[in-house]
Design an enzyme around this catalytic site. Structure first.
Site, PDB file in Angstrom:
ATOM      1  N   GLU A 327      19.426  -0.204  30.470  1.00 15.29           N
ATOM      2  CA  GLU A 327      19.585   1.019  29.693  1.00 15.29           C
ATOM      3  C   GLU A 327      19.149   0.769  28.253  1.00 15.29           C
ATOM      4  OE1 GLU A 327      23.310   3.496  31.608  1.00 15.29           O
ATOM      5  OE2 GLU A 327      23.752   2.090  29.992  1.00 15.29           O
ATOM      6  N   CYS A 328      18.254   1.603  27.742  1.00 15.18           N
ATOM      7  CA  CYS A 328      17.808   1.569  26.350  1.00 15.18           C
ATOM      8  C   CYS A 328      17.363   0.161  25.950  1.00 15.18           C
ATOM      9  CB  CYS A 328      18.898   2.117  25.429  1.00 15.18           C
ATOM     10  SG  CYS A 328      18.276   2.643  23.809  1.00 15.18           S
ATOM     11  N   GLY A 329      18.149  -0.572  25.162  1.00 15.40           N
ATOM     12  CA  GLY A 329      17.747  -1.921  24.784  1.00 15.40           C
ATOM     13  C   GLY A 329      17.527  -2.812  25.980  1.00 15.40           C
ATOM     14  N   MET A 332      14.172  -2.042  27.376  1.00 20.10           N
ATOM     15  CA  MET A 332      13.120  -2.645  26.563  1.00 20.10           C
ATOM     16  C   MET A 332      12.925  -4.123  26.906  1.00 20.10           C
ATOM     17  SD  MET A 332      14.387  -0.722  23.092  1.00 20.10           S
ATOM     18  CE  MET A 332      13.511  -1.761  21.937  1.00 20.10           C
ATOM     19  N   THR A 427      16.095   3.034  32.031  1.00 17.02           N
ATOM     20  CA  THR A 427      16.116   4.334  31.368  1.00 17.02           C
ATOM     21  C   THR A 427      16.356   4.130  29.882  1.00 17.02           C
ATOM     22  OG1 THR A 427      18.513   4.631  31.594  1.00 17.02           O
ATOM     23  CG2 THR A 427      17.135   5.440  33.404  1.00 17.02           C
TER      24      THR A 427
END
Length: 436
Positions: A327-329, A332, A427
């Site tokens: 999720e998010c970080g 990435m 995501t």
């Protein structure tokens, strides 16, 4: 029977968190059992609440959660003496389109639970106008009841007197006035407050805030303004399916943004959670059947993450046979590369082709409704997930199969679709709930 109260304000940045922590600790120091909640999608403040009260805090969110879910979450306060819900942004600030049970505004929670509101007012640069603002908030919605105000950052005794007189004339109670006090200022960074677990002196800071507020605020009067509240047992628990039976969860200073209610729901459904630290070059537990990388601050630790070969190889080996989700970080870090604020690119794990840059900063903020085009751990294709996105990274490339069709709260389609490649998914939004 517990007493319930909402701490809110006309806007962000006026001292809601500091007052909430100070009141919670001051009442706890007087022998009361205090339970806190956070209204809205902020995933940082609950850890501060826990530090102040000794009890776990969770988020309640009227855009993402139905009444049954909110009722289930707040019922944990049934054995407390006082329950505090800290608001987000301004009292009536939410999104334009209604979600599951509201717009995400703090006022929704106050009205739903029947708890009066204590407003934190910062009258810097004004005097009688502060009373006009408070009166406008009091009268804006008949379903929301104002208990009174606490003034913050008053400039002088004369300034305080002017504001107090105006509030008295408007029929609004003033519980106290706080002069400026730098010693209780909570440090911040680009996504909000520096996390509680990163602050070694957080206990001392909260204790000083409690002492300072007790000196300047009538905390007994604030307590007496709270509404007696008899929580009703929720008919249903959380509508959350664990992503697996045994979950390897990344957990350290770079991977810490996960909603407490999600972890509780996983455990309540029988899942086991083991943690590992990518920053310490640890790999996920080989006995787990799913790996979950939450958000956090990988952009602040990109070089270290890139250099941790054991983490990279262990995660890649895990993903060959079992699902991995970020999720998010975390998303990435599952990508091919991350460019930091100085423009330096760092190799990430390469499980996805995602390329992101923190050098080209642009804020992405808001609720997200995702219709899954592909399955992800715990959720089938076609599921509708509600979450929240907040980051400053820019997508340079997102070449893999889109995970979902994602809309913002207005219904507009957004580019952050998430990705899927083999057993790996990711995501940019943080999951809050699945539509029932």
């Amino acid at each position: 029977m517990p007493a319930g109260l909402v701490i809110s304000a006309p806007a962000s940045g006026v001292g809601k968190t500091t007052l909430t922590l100070a009141l919670a600790r001051a009442w706890r120091n007087h022998g009361l059992n205090v339970q806190c909640f956070k209204s809205g999608p902020d995933y940082i403040d609950p850890a501060f609440h826990a530090a102040a009260t000794g009890r776990a805090s969770v988020n309640v969110d009227s855009w993402a959660m139905d009444h049954a879910t909110i009722g289930h979450l707040v019922s944990r306060g049934a054995d407390a003496d006082v329950v505090l819900a800290e608001g987000s942004m301004g009292l009536f600030d939410g999104v334009a389109a209604r979600g599951v049970s509201g717009t995400g505004a703090t006022a929704d929670i106050a009205e739903l639970l029947g708890w009066p509101v204590v407003l934190v007012i910062d009258p810097s640069g004004q005097a009688q106008t502060a009373a006009a603002i408070a009166a406008g908030l009091r009268d804006y919605s008949p379903g929301v009841r104002l208990a009174g105000v606490v003034l913050n950052r008053v400039a002088s005794s004369r300034h305080e007197d002017l504001v107090r007189r105006a509030l008295h004339d408007a029929g609004i109670a003033v519980f106290g006035a706080l002069p400026r006090h730098a010693e209780i200022s909570l440090p911040k960074r680009h996504l909000g407050l520096v996390q509680a677990e990163e602050q070694a002196e957080i206990g001392k800071l909260i204790e000083e805030a409690a002492r300072f507020v007790a000196e300047h605020v009538e905390i007994d009067a604030v307590l007496q303004s709270a509404a007696s509240w008899s929580p009703q047992p929720a008919a249903n628990g959380l509508n959350v399916t664990p992503p697996g039976q045994r979950i390897a969860l990344a957990r350290d200073a770079a991977f810490s943004f996960v909603y407490p209610h999600m972890l509780e729901a996983w455990r309540a459904a029988g899942a086991e959670i083991t943690t590992f630290s990518p920053l310490a070059d640890e790999a996920p537990d080989a006995s787990a059947d799913v790996c979950w990388l939450p958000g956090g601050y990988p952009e602040l630790h990109a070089g270290r993450i890139a250099a941790n070969a054991r983490f990279h190889s262990g995660l890649r080996a895990f993903a060959e046979t079992r699902p991995v989700h970020g999720e998010c970080g975390g998303y990435m870090v599952l990508g091919a590369g991350l460019t930091d604020a100085d423009g330096v690119r760092h190799d990430m794990t390469g499980l996805l082709g995602l390329e992101t840059s923190f050098a080209k900063r642009r804020m992405h903020l808001g609720y997200r409704l995702a219709a899954l085009a592909e399955p992800m751990p715990g959720h089938r294709a076609g599921a509708r997930l509600r979450g929240h996105e907040f980051h400053y990274s820019t997508i340079l490339a997102q070449p893999d199969t889109p995970l979902a069709v994602v809309h913002d709260a207005t219904g507009a389609v957004i580019a952050e679709t998430g990705s899927r490649r083999g057993n790996t998914t990711g995501t940019f939004f943080h999951l809050i709930a699945e539509d029932r």
